[in-house]
Design an enzyme around this catalytic site. Sequence first.
Site, PDB file in Angstrom:
ATOM      1  N   CYS A   8       6.873 -14.269 -11.607  1.00 58.05           N
ATOM      2  CA  CYS A   8       6.055 -13.310 -10.601  1.00 58.05           C
ATOM      3  C   CYS A   8       5.060 -13.009 -12.001  1.00 58.05           C
ATOM      4  O   CYS A   8       5.454 -12.281 -13.258  1.00 58.05           O
ATOM      5  CB  CYS A   8       7.334 -11.988 -10.899  1.00 58.05           C
ATOM      6  SG  CYS A   8       5.154 -10.515  -9.128  1.00 58.05           S
ATOM      7  N   GLN A  41       0.258   5.766  -8.918  1.00 59.77           N
ATOM      8  CA  GLN A  41      -0.517   4.789  -8.705  1.00 59.77           C
ATOM      9  C   GLN A  41       0.537   3.398  -9.412  1.00 59.77           C
ATOM     10  O   GLN A  41       1.460   3.170 -10.978  1.00 59.77           O
ATOM     11  CB  GLN A  41      -2.032   4.922  -9.948  1.00 59.77           C
ATOM     12  CG  GLN A  41      -2.134   6.099  -9.710  1.00 59.77           C
ATOM     13  CD  GLN A  41      -3.351   5.534  -8.379  1.00 59.77           C
ATOM     14  OE1 GLN A  41      -3.347   4.864  -8.061  1.00 59.77           O
ATOM     15  NE2 GLN A  41      -3.741   6.459  -7.582  1.00 59.77           N
ATOM     16  N   ASP A  74      -7.790  12.780  -3.007  1.00 56.98           N
ATOM     17  CA  ASP A  74      -7.223  11.395  -2.997  1.00 56.98           C
ATOM     18  C   ASP A  74      -5.769  11.657  -2.051  1.00 56.98           C
ATOM     19  O   ASP A  74      -4.948  11.428  -2.321  1.00 56.98           O
ATOM     20  CB  ASP A  74      -6.574  11.251  -4.400  1.00 56.98           C
ATOM     21  CG  ASP A  74      -5.668   9.865  -4.772  1.00 56.98           C
ATOM     22  OD1 ASP A  74      -5.732   9.065  -3.863  1.00 56.98           O
ATOM     23  OD2 ASP A  74      -4.481  10.489  -5.371  1.00 56.98           O
ATOM     24  N   PHE A 130      -4.465  16.495  -2.030  1.00 62.34           N
ATOM     25  CA  PHE A 130      -3.332  15.485  -2.061  1.00 62.34           C
ATOM     26  C   PHE A 130      -2.428  15.136  -3.089  1.00 62.34           C
ATOM     27  O   PHE A 130      -3.017  14.182  -4.078  1.00 62.34           O
ATOM     28  CB  PHE A 130      -4.338  14.544  -1.107  1.00 62.34           C
ATOM     29  CG  PHE A 130      -4.667  14.782  -0.309  1.00 62.34           C
ATOM     30  CD1 PHE A 130      -4.039  14.816   1.651  1.00 62.34           C
ATOM     31  CD2 PHE A 130      -5.709  14.836   0.258  1.00 62.34           C
ATOM     32  CE1 PHE A 130      -4.295  14.768   2.336  1.00 62.34           C
ATOM     33  CE2 PHE A 130      -7.078  15.355   1.736  1.00 62.34           C
ATOM     34  CZ  PHE A 130      -6.060  15.618   2.758  1.00 62.34           C
ATOM     35  N   CYS A 185       1.379 -18.455 -10.519  1.00 59.30           N
ATOM     36  CA  CYS A 185       2.754 -18.530 -10.330  1.00 59.30           C
ATOM     37  C   CYS A 185       2.959 -19.756  -8.992  1.00 59.30           C
ATOM     38  O   CYS A 185       2.247 -20.119  -8.311  1.00 59.30           O
ATOM     39  CB  CYS A 185       2.619 -17.384  -9.495  1.00 59.30           C
ATOM     40  SG  CYS A 185       4.111 -16.592  -9.054  1.00 59.30           S
ATOM     41  N   CYS A 200       4.426 -16.728  -1.309  1.00 61.01           N
ATOM     42  CA  CYS A 200       5.054 -15.964  -1.822  1.00 61.01           C
ATOM     43  C   CYS A 200       2.902 -14.749  -0.551  1.00 61.01           C
ATOM     44  O   CYS A 200       2.747 -14.867  -1.189  1.00 61.01           O
ATOM     45  CB  CYS A 200       5.260 -15.612  -2.391  1.00 61.01           C
ATOM     46  SG  CYS A 200       5.806 -13.819  -3.829  1.00 61.01           S
ATOM     47  N   GLU A 242      -0.570  19.803  -1.475  1.00 60.18           N
ATOM     48  CA  GLU A 242       0.088  18.590  -1.277  1.00 60.18           C
ATOM     49  C   GLU A 242       1.567  18.741  -0.582  1.00 60.18           C
ATOM     50  O   GLU A 242       1.706  20.305  -0.513  1.00 60.18           O
ATOM     51  CB  GLU A 242       0.945  17.965  -2.914  1.00 60.18           C
ATOM     52  CG  GLU A 242       1.601  16.448  -2.582  1.00 60.18           C
ATOM     53  CD  GLU A 242       1.149  15.677  -1.575  1.00 60.18           C
ATOM     54  OE1 GLU A 242       1.606  15.701  -0.624  1.00 60.18           O
ATOM     55  OE2 GLU A 242       0.655  15.697  -2.023  1.00 60.18           O
ATOM     56  N   CYS A 295      -7.846   5.088  -1.034  1.00 62.93           N
ATOM     57  CA  CYS A 295      -6.844   3.073  -1.188  1.00 62.93           C
ATOM     58  C   CYS A 295      -7.021   2.016  -0.079  1.00 62.93           C
ATOM     59  O   CYS A 295      -7.119   1.312  -0.116  1.00 62.93           O
ATOM     60  CB  CYS A 295      -5.534   3.428  -1.180  1.00 62.93           C
ATOM     61  SG  CYS A 295      -4.822   4.251  -0.030  1.00 62.93           S
ATOM     62  N   CYS A 313       1.464 -12.269  -3.066  1.00 64.33           N
ATOM     63  CA  CYS A 313      -0.583 -12.214  -3.645  1.00 64.33           C
ATOM     64  C   CYS A 313      -1.050 -12.887  -2.243  1.00 64.33           C
ATOM     65  O   CYS A 313      -0.618 -13.569  -2.028  1.00 64.33           O
ATOM     66  CB  CYS A 313      -0.236 -13.000  -5.544  1.00 64.33           C
ATOM     67  SG  CYS A 313       0.761 -12.007  -6.158  1.00 64.33           S
TER      68      CYS A 313
END
Length: 391
Positions: free
Chosen positions: A128, A232, A323, A259, A45, A51, A277, A349, A54
């Site tokens: 992008c 996701q 999760d 979750f 890119c 930017c 949840e 995550c 990334c």
Amino acid sequence: MIVRVAARGDGITANGRHAALAAPGDMLTAEGQVVPGPHHQMPPCRHFPVCGGCQLQHLDDESYAGFITDRIAGALAAQGLTTEIRPPALSPPRTRRRAALQAESKSGRIRIGFSEGSSHSLVDIQECWILAPALFALVAPLRGLLARFLRGNRRARLHLTEADQGIDLLIEGIEAEGLAAAEAITDFCQRHGVARFAIDTGLGPETRWEPEPVTITLGGVPVPMPHNSFLQATREGEAALVAAVREGIGQAGTIADLFAGLGTFALSLPGRVYAGEAARDAILSLKAAAARAQRPVFTEHRDLFRRPLTTAECDRFDAIVLDPPRAGAREQVEQLAGAKVPAIAYVSCNPSSFARDAEILCKGDYRLDWIQPVGQFRWSSHVELAARFSR
């Protein structure tokens, strides 16, 4: 020689010297110059590395996968844990189906993009390599629309998501009142295939365009999609996580999905599923979708931080899926550690909070069997994983 990449993306030598934009195998001279090695690729890119979207485009796939594995192994080691870490599942370029961009009016023109790294300056993206083509295709038309509503160096935040019906667009920070504004929004949505257009001026999203109810298909079931829903990041990443969770729970007949969100896992699991949840809109959407599809999913609006399933409640299930958000699930894991649930599939995550929770489970005589890393935030330092614990 650069031997690894640190959590924030800097290359590190064996003696602890740091170098920005360095890949494993690069050489770092005494003057601090990076001499590219076999794993240092030409960033695709034009906006990299300015930017902030990334951080790792200079890594080839092998070294990027190694970075993901090292992040997880390092977090485990900090808690005295080890296990099998499988090869990461990397999402291809241009597959990100949701993104938050910024827009600003500056010097008479509209700029849209990501902020520069460690800066509030905005990069006006002309290409992008992470956004799905349908999302990026909306950027240029949005410049024209926002020219009507953004004035005087103001900024807006744009939330774009690929839904079943097209692009779901939520804009924060603009006001668009009157007949002319309504006609401009309607014309924009019809011209560019927008599924839903909403504006949030600070009091919550207000839908301005939605010709048919917006849904997202999860586990083969169309689920009503509340504004700014969590999904996701890529379909490929979702598929890898779902496959790992299904493998992790095996042939369990009664499963708790904690979750649960909109039902990414609950609607993809066999057997009877309890879904807990805290987000009210999300759990109501899952309840409606499961009922319409006649799936055996029982839903509960429950804050699992304040009111986790007790150990006795956990013992009613053959398997449990977790999760949680980035903070992890300490309160729930402390209850699980004393339970007799045969299998736990944990999706995370954040390797650090996962390792902390894993250490609690292992102290409760669970075994960490394996970890499947998932790199769906392509070329970023963000790492996701699915893991299996068993008795």
